[in-house]
Structures are given as structure tokens and as C-alpha cells.
Scaffold this active site. Structure first.
Site, PDB file in Angstrom:
ATOM      1  N   GLU A 130      -2.767  -4.810   4.620  1.00  0.00           N
ATOM      2  CA  GLU A 130      -1.447  -3.894   4.656  1.00  0.00           C
ATOM      3  C   GLU A 130      -0.480  -4.377   5.479  1.00  0.00           C
ATOM      4  O   GLU A 130       0.973  -4.440   5.111  1.00  0.00           O
ATOM      5  CB  GLU A 130      -1.298  -2.565   4.821  1.00  0.00           C
ATOM      6  CG  GLU A 130      -2.144  -1.771   3.998  1.00  0.00           C
ATOM      7  CD  GLU A 130      -1.844  -0.149   3.830  1.00  0.00           C
ATOM      8  OE1 GLU A 130      -1.382   0.358   4.966  1.00  0.00           O
ATOM      9  OE2 GLU A 130      -2.339   0.638   2.992  1.00  0.00           O
TER      10      GLU A 130
ATOM     11  N   HIS B  10     -27.384 -12.457   0.837  1.00  0.00           N
ATOM     12  CA  HIS B  10     -28.289 -12.368  -0.412  1.00  0.00           C
ATOM     13  C   HIS B  10     -27.439 -11.948  -1.821  1.00  0.00           C
ATOM     14  O   HIS B  10     -28.131 -11.651  -2.849  1.00  0.00           O
ATOM     15  CB  HIS B  10     -29.314 -11.528  -0.278  1.00  0.00           C
ATOM     16  CG  HIS B  10     -30.228 -12.135   0.868  1.00  0.00           C
ATOM     17  ND1 HIS B  10     -31.591 -12.871   0.815  1.00  0.00           N
ATOM     18  CD2 HIS B  10     -30.294 -12.067   2.208  1.00  0.00           C
ATOM     19  CE1 HIS B  10     -32.116 -13.359   1.723  1.00  0.00           C
ATOM     20  NE2 HIS B  10     -31.479 -12.817   2.816  1.00  0.00           N
TER      21      HIS B  10
ATOM     22  N   LYS C  59       1.334   4.682  -6.643  1.00  0.00           N
ATOM     23  CA  LYS C  59       1.600   6.038  -6.684  1.00  0.00           C
ATOM     24  C   LYS C  59       2.529   6.580  -7.644  1.00  0.00           C
ATOM     25  O   LYS C  59       2.379   7.447  -8.294  1.00  0.00           O
ATOM     26  CB  LYS C  59       2.182   6.424  -5.166  1.00  0.00           C
ATOM     27  CG  LYS C  59       1.140   6.441  -3.961  1.00  0.00           C
ATOM     28  CD  LYS C  59       1.695   6.896  -2.906  1.00  0.00           C
ATOM     29  CE  LYS C  59       0.761   6.719  -1.498  1.00  0.00           C
ATOM     30  NZ  LYS C  59       1.606   6.753  -0.171  1.00  0.00           N
TER      31      LYS C  59
HETATM   32  O1  PA5 Z   1      -1.662   2.582   7.185  1.00  0.00           O
HETATM   33  C1  PA5 Z   1      -0.770   3.571   6.371  1.00  0.00           C
HETATM   34  O2  PA5 Z   1       0.235   3.836   6.823  1.00  0.00           O
HETATM   35  C2  PA5 Z   1      -1.476   4.085   5.171  1.00  0.00           C
HETATM   36  O3  PA5 Z   1      -2.624   3.495   5.187  1.00  0.00           O
HETATM   37  C3  PA5 Z   1      -1.440   5.583   5.344  1.00  0.00           C
HETATM   38  O4  PA5 Z   1      -2.366   5.967   6.455  1.00  0.00           O
HETATM   39  C4  PA5 Z   1      -2.217   5.974   4.095  1.00  0.00           C
HETATM   40  O5  PA5 Z   1      -1.378   5.864   2.991  1.00  0.00           O
HETATM   41  C5  PA5 Z   1      -2.197   7.583   4.077  1.00  0.00           C
HETATM   42  O6  PA5 Z   1      -0.933   8.018   4.444  1.00  0.00           O
HETATM   43  P1  PA5 Z   1      -0.636   9.675   5.127  1.00  0.00           P
HETATM   44  O7  PA5 Z   1      -1.028   9.659   6.441  1.00  0.00           O
HETATM   45  O8  PA5 Z   1       0.916   9.865   5.042  1.00  0.00           O
HETATM   46  O9  PA5 Z   1      -1.281  10.540   4.069  1.00  0.00           O
END
Ligand code: PA5
Length: 427
Positions: free
Chosen positions: A283, A304, A418
Site C-alpha cells: 500500500e 515445494h 470499494k
Molecule cells: O492501511 C490502511 O490505512 C488500510 O489498510 C486500513 O487500515 C484498512 O482499509 C481499514 O480501514 P479502517 O480502519 O478505516 O476500517
């Protein structure tokens, strides 16, 4: 101490490439320290280590004590950065066949990170008759996987207990989002705040990670102090640190066409540290058509399955081995009189010796086969060294993002799926 061995990567780099890059690495490191780079308003994960809130740590420990007294199970609901860190640390520090570090601690279980109704049904069935507390963790409070699971779990709690709200702990934004609205309506047992300036994947040292980890019976002070010590070590503009060298090596190898990185662990307890690392790097770097694609492998199991590809497939992969200096077990291989299985040649050695031979052999064979590899070692699978390790990776990815000229602290691409999903659901 976290250390990087790059012997098996150097020959894949142009002569002097690391030295040539050094001024850029120094500049990227300085941009993290002085908050002058893209997304620098999200660098609170460093501040909270450099200026610890001891009252908050005390409070989390007190809540964990309460959970130890009252709960058989703490069910944590969250996805992405809202669960991967806690799961990584808890899995690393609890027995293979259980989910708490001490007999009096509740078992910590996770849900809210996928859309399987069957999983949730089975989980809730399994929890019948247990004293269950729920920690729902969502910064936005609107993430569908977590929010829907929470609705289902709330219904279930209402069927099971007289005071369901008294069993719910929320970890969320200070005032925004549906969890705050629900808290206003129901008055949950406890609320913890996720700081505005800490993103999900950097939040394991906030209540997001610390509460479930403490509830599992793990020493969060030692974990926190390990991370804080690493942060202080890196809080020096002139430091010559392996986290910076790791960032530099990955960046240079990417320029040379290696655009996949496999984090390989040999110890199964570290598999979920790999999953946490995967999100952190995926990310943070994977945007604007840039970044290495992060994958995780557990060796020797996966030798493996993907071992063949690693040895002879497309030569675009780098491998990062992650090893504790101390092997957690010392199982010795017994000698047998008749040696029918022909294994007496390893009798007397420990399984740790076998792991060491497997690692040495794999690193050598893969380097010979065209896979540049580095090895990151840390002292042992214990709270302090794990805190240090996680901060090492957080700092490395921040520097790596700046080397790539991306904002390492946002994740605009995650919104696209989303939006499509919400459209189909009729929102
Ligand atoms: O790193 C991030 O910001 C994301 O992976 C969020 O943690 C994830 O999308 C969950 O979001 P939220 O805490 O708003 O539910």
C-alpha cells in the site's frame, strides 16, 4: 538488533550504485525526520514513539487486565491495517496451537477482514457458551467488511448477554464515523482513539495493535520500547542504518528490472509478520505504476510449491529472508539402532541446524539461479525485538516511498474496488 546481510545481492547491482544513490537516500531519510516529504502529516507513528504516552499504555494494560478477568475470548473485528499488525505479533508470540500468551489471558480471535458469511456463522457457533468481548477496530468506521461483521456480531451479543454494550470496545477516530455514532447511542464499555496522523498500516503501536496484543498476555511495554529504541536510533540525520540500506537496495534492484519481492520466513510463527509487511510495502509503494510487488513465502514448505519458480522462473524476483538469531525450539533428532530410514547422518543435530542448512542452501542456490537476496536478522521472537523489527520496516518503506517519489502514506487505489462494490450493493 536488526541487521541486513546483502552479500547475495551486491553482484546484481552496478559497481558503485549504492554510493551513487547515497545522497538521495540521505535526502529521503531527512525528509522523514523533518517532515518535509509527501504525506508528512501522517508521520505520527514516529512521534508517538519519540514522545510516549505512558498514561495510554497504563490504560491499555488496565483494560487488558479487565479482559483477563472477564473474557474467555476477545474477538477483534478489523481489516488491513486495523488487524494485520496485532495478528502478526500475537501469532509470533503465542503457542502454535493456541492464541494467548498466558493461561489467564483470553484467546484473541479475528474477524471482519473478509466477506465470508460461512466463516462468521461458524465462528459465532464456536463462541456459544464462552464469555466473549469484542474489540471493533476501524479508523473510518465505514469499512464494509468490518462494519457488516460488527452488525452481525452485535446482534449475536444481544442474543447472548444481558448487557451486550458492556462487552464492546471500539478503537476508532476521535469523533468521526459510525462507530462514534453507535457509541453515543449505546454507550460501549470503552473507546480508544486512533490518532489522526497515523495511517492504518503504521498503527500497530497505537491502541489498534496494542490492545489486542496486551489482551493476549504479551508485554506491550517491551514491544513498545523495542520500537521506540529503533525509532530513536533512526532519529539522526547522519545515521548509517541498515533500514536505509534495505530501502536503497530494493530501489536499485527495481531499477534493474526486479519488480517482485518475496519475503521468505522459515519459522511459521513469522508468517503473519510477512502478511503485515506485505500490506505495509504494497500500500505504501504500489502507486503511480511504481513499486515492487510484495509476496510472502514460508519455507521450507513453499520451496515445494514455488521453489521451482524461484530457482528457474522469470528473473524478476528479489528475495528477502527474515530470520531470528535465536531459533525458538531445540528439538534434537534421535539416533536409531537400525537406521532403516538412513537418517542417522543428521542424528544429534537439532531442527534449528536443519533450518540453518535449509536457509544457507536456499540463499546460495537462489543467488546462483539469478535471484538477488538479502537477509534480515533480528535477535529473537520476543516482544522487544519484534517492536524493533516492525519499526525497521516502517522507516524503510517511508524512505523507499520517497526514493520512488510517491506518497508512502496514502492508498488512493483501495477506494476503487470499494466504489464498484458499493455501486453493486445499491448504496
Ligand atoms: O492501511 C490502511 O490505512 C488500510 O489498510 C486500513 O487500515 C484498512 O482499509 C481499514 O480501514 P479502517 O480502519 O478505516 O476500517
Amino acid at each position: 538488533m536488526v541487521q541486513l546481510n546483502d552479500t547475495n545481492a551486491r553482484s546484481f547491482l552496478d559497481d558503485g550504485a549504492l554510493d551513487t544513490l547515497q545522497p538521495e537516500v540521505d535526502a529521503a531519510h531527512r525528509a522523514v525526520l523533518d517532515k518535509s516529504g509527501a504525506g508528512s502529516e501522517m508521520l505520527g507513528w514516529r512521534d508517538l514513539l519519540l514522545d510516549p504516552d505512558h498514561d495510554l499504555l497504563d490504560d491499555i494494560e488496565a483494560t487488558a487486565e479487565h479482559l483477563k478477568d472477564e473474557a474467555d475470548v476477545l474477538l477483534c473485528l478489523g481489516i488491513g491495517g486495523s488487524y494485520l499488525g496485532a495478528r502478526a505479533v500475537i501469532n509470533a508470540l503465542t503457542p502454535y496451537l493456541g492464541a494467548s500468551a498466558s493461561a489467564d489471558a483470553p484467546e484473541v480471535r479475528f474477524a471482519g477482514y473478509q466477506t465470508s458469511g460461512a466463516y462468521l456463522n461458524e465462528l459465532l457457533e464456536d463462541l456459544e457458551g464462552e464469555s466473549v468481548y469484542v474489540n471493533v477496530i476501524s479508523k473510518s468506521g465505514t469499512t464494509l467488511e468490518t462494519a457488516l461483521s460488527f452488525r452481525v456480531v452485535r446482534n449475536w451479543l444481544e442474543d447472548q448477554y444481558e448487557n451486550p454494550a458492556g462487552r464492546i470496545l471500539i478503537t476508532t477516530d476521535k469523533d468521526q464515523g459510525a462507530l462514534n455514532a453507535l457509541n453515543d447511542a449505546h454507550g460501549f464499555h470503552k473507546k480508544y482513539v486512533i490518532p489522526d496522523d497515523v495511517g492504518g498500516r503504521f498503527s500497530v503501536l497505537t491502541p489498534v495493535g496494542l490492545l489486542p496484543i496486551a489482551a493476549a498476555g504479551i508485554d506491550i511495554r517491551a514491544f513498545f520500547n523495542g520500537a521506540a529504541a529503533a525509532c530513536e536510533e533512526l532519529d539522526d540525520a547522519d545515521v548509517n542504518h541498515d533500514a536505509l540500506r534495505y530501502a536503497a537496495l530494493r530501489y536499485l534492484l527495481l531499477q534493474n528490472g526486479y519488480d517482485v519481492e518475496t519475503l521468505a520466513v522459515f519459522e511459521p510463527k513469522l508468517r503473519n509478520v510477512g502478511r503485515w509487511w506485505q500490506q505495509l510495502f504494497g500500500e505504501s509503494e504500489g502507486k503511480e505504476d511504481k513499486g515492487l510487488f510484495p509476496t510472502v513465502a514460508q519455507y521450507t514448505t513453499d520451496l515445494h510449491s514455488i521453489g521451482q519458480y524461484m530457482q528457474q522462473g522469470q528473473r524478476t524476483i528479489i528475495e528477502t529472508f527474515l530470520l531470528p538469531e535465536e531459533d525458538p525450539g531445540d528439538l534434537r533428532i534421535p539416533e536409531t539402532d537400525h537406521n532403516v530410514d538412513d537418517l542417522n547422518y543428521v542424528a544429534g543435530k537439532s531442527m534449528a541446524d536443519v533450518t540453518q542448512a535449509a536457509y544457507d542452501g536456499t540463499a546460495q542456490a537462489h543467488a546462483d539461479g539469478g535471484v538477488p537476496n538479502v537477509t534480515i536478522t533480528f535477535d529473537e521472537i520476543a516482544p522487544g525485538p519484534l517492536g524493533e523489527l516492525l519499526h525497521f520496516f516502517e522507516h524503510a518503506v517511508a524512505v523507499g516511498g520517497y526514493l520512488l517519489d510517491v506518497n508512502p502514506f496514502n492508498q488512493p487505489g483501495v477506494e476503487d474496488y470499494k466504489r464498484e462494490m458499493y455501486d453493486r450493493l445499491g448504496r
